[in-house]
Design a protein around this motif. Sequence first.
Motif, PDB file in Angstrom:
ATOM      1  N   SER A 227      -4.394   7.449   8.173  1.00 11.06           N
ATOM      2  CA  SER A 227      -4.721   6.910   6.846  1.00 11.06           C
ATOM      3  C   SER A 227      -6.206   7.006   6.574  1.00 11.06           C
TER       4      SER A 227
ATOM      5  N   GLY B 223      -0.413   9.364  -4.615  1.00 17.82           N
ATOM      6  CA  GLY B 223      -0.954   9.636  -3.284  1.00 17.82           C
ATOM      7  C   GLY B 223      -2.423   9.983  -3.256  1.00 17.82           C
TER       8      GLY B 223
ATOM      9  N   TYR C 282       0.838  -1.203   0.000  1.00 19.00           N
ATOM     10  CA  TYR C 282       0.000   0.000   0.000  1.00 19.00           C
ATOM     11  C   TYR C 282       0.877   1.258   0.000  1.00 19.00           C
ATOM     12  N   ARG C 283       1.917   1.264   0.823  1.00 20.87           N
ATOM     13  CA  ARG C 283       2.789   2.444   0.893  1.00 20.87           C
ATOM     14  C   ARG C 283       3.521   2.653  -0.438  1.00 20.87           C
TER      15      ARG C 283
ATOM     16  N   TRP D 106      -5.375   4.328   0.654  1.00 22.50           N
ATOM     17  CA  TRP D 106      -5.231   4.909   1.991  1.00 22.50           C
ATOM     18  C   TRP D 106      -6.097   4.141   2.996  1.00 22.50           C
ATOM     19  N   HIS D 107      -7.302   3.800   2.583  1.00 20.88           N
ATOM     20  CA  HIS D 107      -8.189   3.045   3.465  1.00 20.88           C
ATOM     21  C   HIS D 107      -7.598   1.659   3.763  1.00 20.88           C
TER      22      HIS D 107
ATOM     23  N   LEU E 232       1.100   4.241  -2.815  1.00 20.42           N
ATOM     24  CA  LEU E 232       0.807   5.633  -2.471  1.00 20.42           C
ATOM     25  C   LEU E 232       1.996   6.558  -2.731  1.00 20.42           C
TER      26      LEU E 232
ATOM     27  N   GLU F 266      -7.081  10.556   5.680  1.00 23.51           N
ATOM     28  CA  GLU F 266      -6.660  10.901   4.325  1.00 23.51           C
ATOM     29  C   GLU F 266      -7.605  10.301   3.293  1.00 23.51           C
ATOM     30  N   ALA F 267      -8.067   9.079   3.532  1.00 23.75           N
ATOM     31  CA  ALA F 267      -9.035   8.449   2.619  1.00 23.75           C
ATOM     32  C   ALA F 267     -10.317   9.274   2.575  1.00 23.75           C
TER      33      ALA F 267
END
Length: 523
Positions: A60, A35, A27-28, A41-42, A31, A63-64
């Motif tokens: 996170s 981004g 995931y990172r 993010w979720h 992103l 941000e989502a």
Amino acid sequence: MVNVANIVAQARKHHQHRRFGKAEQFYRQALRANGFLADAWHGLGEACQAQGNMTDAVASFHEAIRLDPSNAQFHLSLGANLALQGQTGEAISWVQEALRLRPGFAEAHYQLGLIHGSLGQLDTALLQFQLALRVNNELGDAADQLEKLLAAANGDLIQNQRRLHLFARGHCNLGIVRSKEGKLDDAIAHYRWALQLLPDDADAHHSLGAALQQRQQLTEAIECYREALRCRPEFAESFCNLGYALMDQGDFAEALTNLDQSVRLKPDFAEAHGTRSQLRLLLGDFEQGWPEYEWRWRQPGVQPRGFREQLWNGEGLDGRTILIHAEQGLGDTIQFIRYAALVKQRGGRVLVECQPGLRRLLGGVAGIDALFVQGSRLPAFDTQAPLLSLPGILRTRIDTIPKTVPYLHADPKLVTHWQRQLKPHRGLKVGIAWQGNPVFREDRQRSIPLTGFAALANVRGVQLISLQKGPGTEQLAELTGDFRVLDLASSLDKASGPFMDTAAIMKGLDLVICSDSAVAHLA
């Protein structure tokens, strides 16, 4: 060039297999490349939370939500996370926002139930769990939580009417869940709890009646429906169920009176129309029974095919092509395929679409020009009809039902083979089958235990021969003593195709005794 979609897919795969550390890494990575992926993010928030990293999880989720503020699931995830951290006030706000974005969000109601339960706010927790089950009565966690709350509180004296009603509704909702799970004893116990709290609750009387009827406790079920109608005289569903139970008891006149009342109260009630059609057909009233049987297409879970071609009305085909399509169980197709010959007499080309397991058996049926299995590509046709609509379309009466029997034929080579196999077995040869498809919702009303044939097995000169396949055959291993059954199931229909060996064996039997299943129609 970085393929972000592939990276996210890898993250989800690891997430699915609970490899949360790996999922977080992917995931990172995704992103860093982009981004603005709200779903990523979720996912990162969920992976962090699973590893106990609540700070990064909250960041996170925020941000989502910033990227996709209308996503109810993102708000719910943040609320659930905050609840785990004891921030219940803020958690409730986020979950309520999820419900505002998606009214009727079952998981959000469930989460609110957990939060209010943790705060000792019993009534609110009960209500939220019930709302969750009302939306999705297969939400097992909500049912379990509701059951725990009720069990803890049932010993207390409930003082006010609001709480009485709330507890009674809770037991009713749990009864519905347990009934759908097949746990009828548990369901009945919950309905009885509800009636202890509110003796005049029409819904609880009705639901208890339905559970008892499933158990074939018809007298008690009828009493429950009458009580429901005492509490609510215009309860169309109870009139319908009462009619059905009376029909099962053989009280046809009273059953019809109640079904008529159900339809009067609720003219578009498909289930009442459907039950009344079956009763009328049972009584030989084909003129009213078959047209009303078309209400089956409006019942829950029944889906018409949606062909563009018009439904055939029985007129002469004049060379046109008609598709007759099977719609229900194998036994129904075997029973009603006799109508293909009548359709053929209307002067057209007759195509039949049937279940894959019946293709070879139906191959020689008179009136069929071409046979197709369900799921295969169909040729062009001009008009169509569901198989079980044909008696109504053709307006057959008791004396005009197609009665040329047999209209199905066993393979002569297989008949010869099985006659040789059965020749050493002396006496009256009786084929038996006892179990229908257990998935069928009324299977408990037709299937019988193999032990029910014990008295026949003890009759001198009788040889019982099993025609049972699949579910039910395990009962053969439980037979003891003089209860002997010749088991042919292991070799039936494997090489020859479904029903072909069974049909051939039947030609060498003196008698077939079975439950209401495809075997009966085949015989």
